[in-house]
Design an enzyme around this catalytic site. Structure first.
Site, mmCIF file in Angstrom:
data_model
loop_
_atom_site.group_PDB
_atom_site.id
_atom_site.type_symbol
_atom_site.label_atom_id
_atom_site.label_comp_id
_atom_site.label_asym_id
_atom_site.label_seq_id
_atom_site.Cartn_x
_atom_site.Cartn_y
_atom_site.Cartn_z
ATOM 1 N N ASP A 85 1.059 -1.386 -0.086
ATOM 2 C CA ASP A 85 -0.224 -0.628 0.042
ATOM 3 C C ASP A 85 0.994 0.923 -0.253
ATOM 4 O O ASP A 85 2.062 1.379 -0.531
ATOM 5 C CB ASP A 85 -0.823 0.016 1.564
ATOM 6 N N ASP A 107 0.135 0.658 18.061
ATOM 7 C CA ASP A 107 -1.173 0.016 18.371
ATOM 8 C C ASP A 107 -0.627 -1.133 17.378
ATOM 9 O O ASP A 107 -1.039 -2.407 17.053
ATOM 10 C CB ASP A 107 -2.778 0.193 18.536
ATOM 11 N N ASP A 128 10.697 0.053 0.800
ATOM 12 C CA ASP A 128 9.751 1.042 0.649
ATOM 13 C C ASP A 128 9.918 1.339 -1.290
ATOM 14 O O ASP A 128 11.177 1.907 -2.171
ATOM 15 C CB ASP A 128 10.282 2.498 0.794
ATOM 16 N N ASP A 178 13.917 2.556 -0.895
ATOM 17 C CA ASP A 178 14.591 2.609 0.789
ATOM 18 C C ASP A 178 13.935 1.822 1.975
ATOM 19 O O ASP A 178 13.097 1.114 1.572
ATOM 20 C CB ASP A 178 14.789 3.540 1.266
ATOM 21 N N HIS A 218 -3.564 5.942 4.066
ATOM 22 C CA HIS A 218 -4.110 4.667 3.592
ATOM 23 C C HIS A 218 -3.759 3.137 3.899
ATOM 24 O O HIS A 218 -4.341 2.846 4.216
ATOM 25 C CB HIS A 218 -4.145 4.812 1.983
ATOM 26 N N ASN A 258 -3.920 -5.491 24.209
ATOM 27 C CA ASN A 258 -3.130 -5.333 24.851
ATOM 28 C C ASN A 258 -3.115 -3.889 24.963
ATOM 29 O O ASN A 258 -2.262 -2.516 26.042
ATOM 30 C CB ASN A 258 -2.026 -4.460 23.546
ATOM 31 N N TYR A 291 -9.330 -11.095 -11.955
ATOM 32 C CA TYR A 291 -7.549 -11.766 -12.810
ATOM 33 C C TYR A 291 -8.845 -12.795 -12.603
ATOM 34 O O TYR A 291 -9.244 -13.292 -11.180
ATOM 35 C CB TYR A 291 -6.651 -11.916 -12.035
ATOM 36 N N ASP A 299 -15.525 -11.872 -4.824
ATOM 37 C CA ASP A 299 -15.848 -13.365 -3.870
ATOM 38 C C ASP A 299 -16.409 -12.925 -2.899
ATOM 39 O O ASP A 299 -18.021 -14.251 -2.501
ATOM 40 C CB ASP A 299 -14.500 -13.779 -3.414
ATOM 41 N N SER A 353 -11.308 -0.708 -0.238
ATOM 42 C CA SER A 353 -9.580 -0.423 0.573
ATOM 43 C C SER A 353 -10.330 -0.868 1.936
ATOM 44 O O SER A 353 -9.012 -1.937 2.934
ATOM 45 C CB SER A 353 -9.115 0.570 0.342
HETATM 46 CA CA CA Z 1 -5.185 -2.896 20.883
#
Ligand code: CA
Ligand code: CA
Ligand code: CA
Length: 502
Positions: A202, A211, A243, A248, A266, A280, A386, A415, A447
């Protein structure tokens, strides 16, 4: 006079634009004729061409300036490639783009003459042609400086485990909708489970996010910051991914842009729903609360990228241990006839299938396109359309089981549906969706739907370590909860439902 000045300035810009215009092609060549091909291209372009070997099936990326009048060089074209004996296939380096936009809560609040302000602060149009803006040094949100290109990886170590309910999980309607909590508990009761790696391909991910940090994939074979490719995978100091826009080892989201550009990051948004760390005591939880996120950045801050960078990202994922790739991007809105010929991308997805790496793809947001309707069977969106079995393509629905008005669907080619309207998640700058800040409101998009399926696949794999991709896909499809409205719109006729899976 001012008009004349403006005209003069425009003329200068026009001249500059044409002078710097580049051709950009992907060319597959006979391996034993590579050198000959290099020589011919350099001769044709007066040594102005840039050729990059994509290290995959003899595909090369060839970029060159367009020839100007009276130039000794010639402009490269598909025709010029097709007359060369070394070439087995030539195509454009097709542009690709991200499939998400900010949830539209109101129209531009400014008077019409100030509409351009909304252009600045609202969602970007996602079409910058995949160019990096080159400005890597700007702070991303005023709190933390964005990592600098060339730094040693500024990636913090994973924190020690904490426990406690995720305080913002209540905002994630989608998790409730798919029955994530109960499924996660069932899986936790089975024991530790297999560690599953999901590559989020992405715009990058905020790898300092509190998180996400606990669930970042770490390249164990790589010693960070020593300038050496310790694991010899072709990438130096690739600690959490790569990247491919800037080439890099810092696949940070929004490297050069403010979050106020109307983009929450995004990739960071997508990553949160795949695998933000669960239970957590911090933030939210992804569908797979303990899966590992491999970060591969090929879309620039405005959401545009190219096929060359996409296929390098997929190859990295497949070759470096990802079990699943989460792909919230595609050919949407481009010329519907052209992407079918994107052989390089198709070849790469075949590679993913040969290696058994599940490819989850957003079905596409038709309304952003040029003359598309939303039926992928009629007007395909690639790569979601595809016909490789390894692809799971995902439509977006809202809290009332209604398909997003933007969402593509297809009885043969899409799907399953998953939450993709007003989706809450992690955002760049160690934050979370925030309705009060432009660009950080909840987001809509296929997305946002695809990461839910990627997370579900990861959760299933962790509990079923011997399941191959076919079994994983079948488990998800069989458990889909039927919704009558999808009967003629989706292969499964239903929406993601973890209840029946564990
Ligand atoms: Ca969490
Ligand atoms: Ca390496
Ligand atoms: Ca190293």
């Amino acid at each position: 006079m001012p008009k004349l000045i403006i005209a003069a300035i425009l003329a200068i810009f026009t001249i500059n634009a044409s002078a710097s215009e580049q051709t950009d092609y992907l060319v597959q060549v006979e391996p034993e004729m590579k050198l000959q091909f290099y020589a011919e291209i350099m001769q044709q372009t007066n040594h102005q061409a840039k050729i990059k070997d994509l290290q995959f099936n003899n595909w090369l990326r060839v970029q060159a300036p367009k020839a100007e009048n009276n130039s000794v060089m010639r402009t490269l074209s598909l025709n010029s490639f097709n007359t060369m004996s070394a070439v087995t296939y030539a195509q454009k380096n097709f542009k690709l783009r991200a499939f998400g936009v900010e949830t539209k809560t109101s129209d531009c609040p400014f008077p019409p003459e100030w509409d351009f302000l909304c252009g600045i602060f609202g969602p970007g149009d996602g079409d910058d042609g995949g160019k990096d803006d080159g400005d890597e040094d700007k702070p991303d949100d005023g709190d933390k400086p964005a990592p600098k290109k060339g730094d040693n990886p500024a990636i913090p170590d994973a924190p020690t485990d904490k426990e406690g309910a995720d305080p913002l999980a209540k905002n994630q309607w989608g998790m409730k909708d798919i029955g994530a909590k109960a499924a996660q508990e069932s899986v936790a009761n089975l024991g530790e489970g297999k560690e599953i790696i999901v590559a989020v391909i992405d715009t990058g991910v905020d790898y300092t996010h509190e998180d996400l940090l606990p669930n970042l994939w770490r390249n164990e074979g790589e010693i960070p910051g020593n300038g050496i490719d310790d694991d010899e995978n072709g990438f130096i100091d690739d600690v959490v991914g790569w990247d491919f826009v800037s080439d890099d080892n810092l696949p940070y989201d929004l490297k050069g842009k403010s979050i106020f550009s109307g983009n929450p990051g995004h990739g960071t948004h997508c990553a949160g729903n795949v695998a933000a760390k669960g239970n957590n005591g911090i933030g939210i939880s992804g569908v797979a609360p303990n899966a590992k996120i491999m970060i591969l950045r090929f879309l620039s801050d405005e959401g545009g990228g190219t096929t060359a960078d996409a296929i390098e990202s997929i190859k990295y994922a497949v070759d470096n241990g990802a079990h699943i790739t989460s792909n919230s991007w595609g050919s949407e809105g481009e010329d519907p006839d052209e992407p079918e010929e994107n052989k390089a991308l198709r070849d790469m997805i075949q590679y993913s299938q040969d290696k058994g790496v599940l490819f989850v793809a957003a079905a596409g947001n038709g309304h952003q396109g040029k003359g598309y309707d939303n039926d992928n069977d009629d007007k395909p969106a690639y790569p979601a359309s595809y016909d490789h079995d390894i692809i799971m393509s995902v439509a977006a629905i809202d809290v009332n089981d209604k398909l997003g008005s933007f969402s593509n669907w297809g009885k043969k080619g899409v799907d399953i549906a998953a939450p993709g309207v007003k989706v809450y998640s992690t955002v760049v700058g160690d934050g979370y969706t925030d309705a009060a800040i432009p660009g950080l409101a909840t987001w809509d998009g296929t997305s946002m739907a695809a990461p839910h399926v990627s997370g579900a696949a990861a959760l299933y794999m962790s509990a079923n370590p011997n399941a191959d991709w076919k079994e994983v896909k079948k488990a998800i499809m069989d458990a889909a909860k039927p919704v009558s409205a999808y009967k003629n719109k989706l292969v499964s006729g239903g929406k993601l439902n973890l209840d029946g899976m564990f």
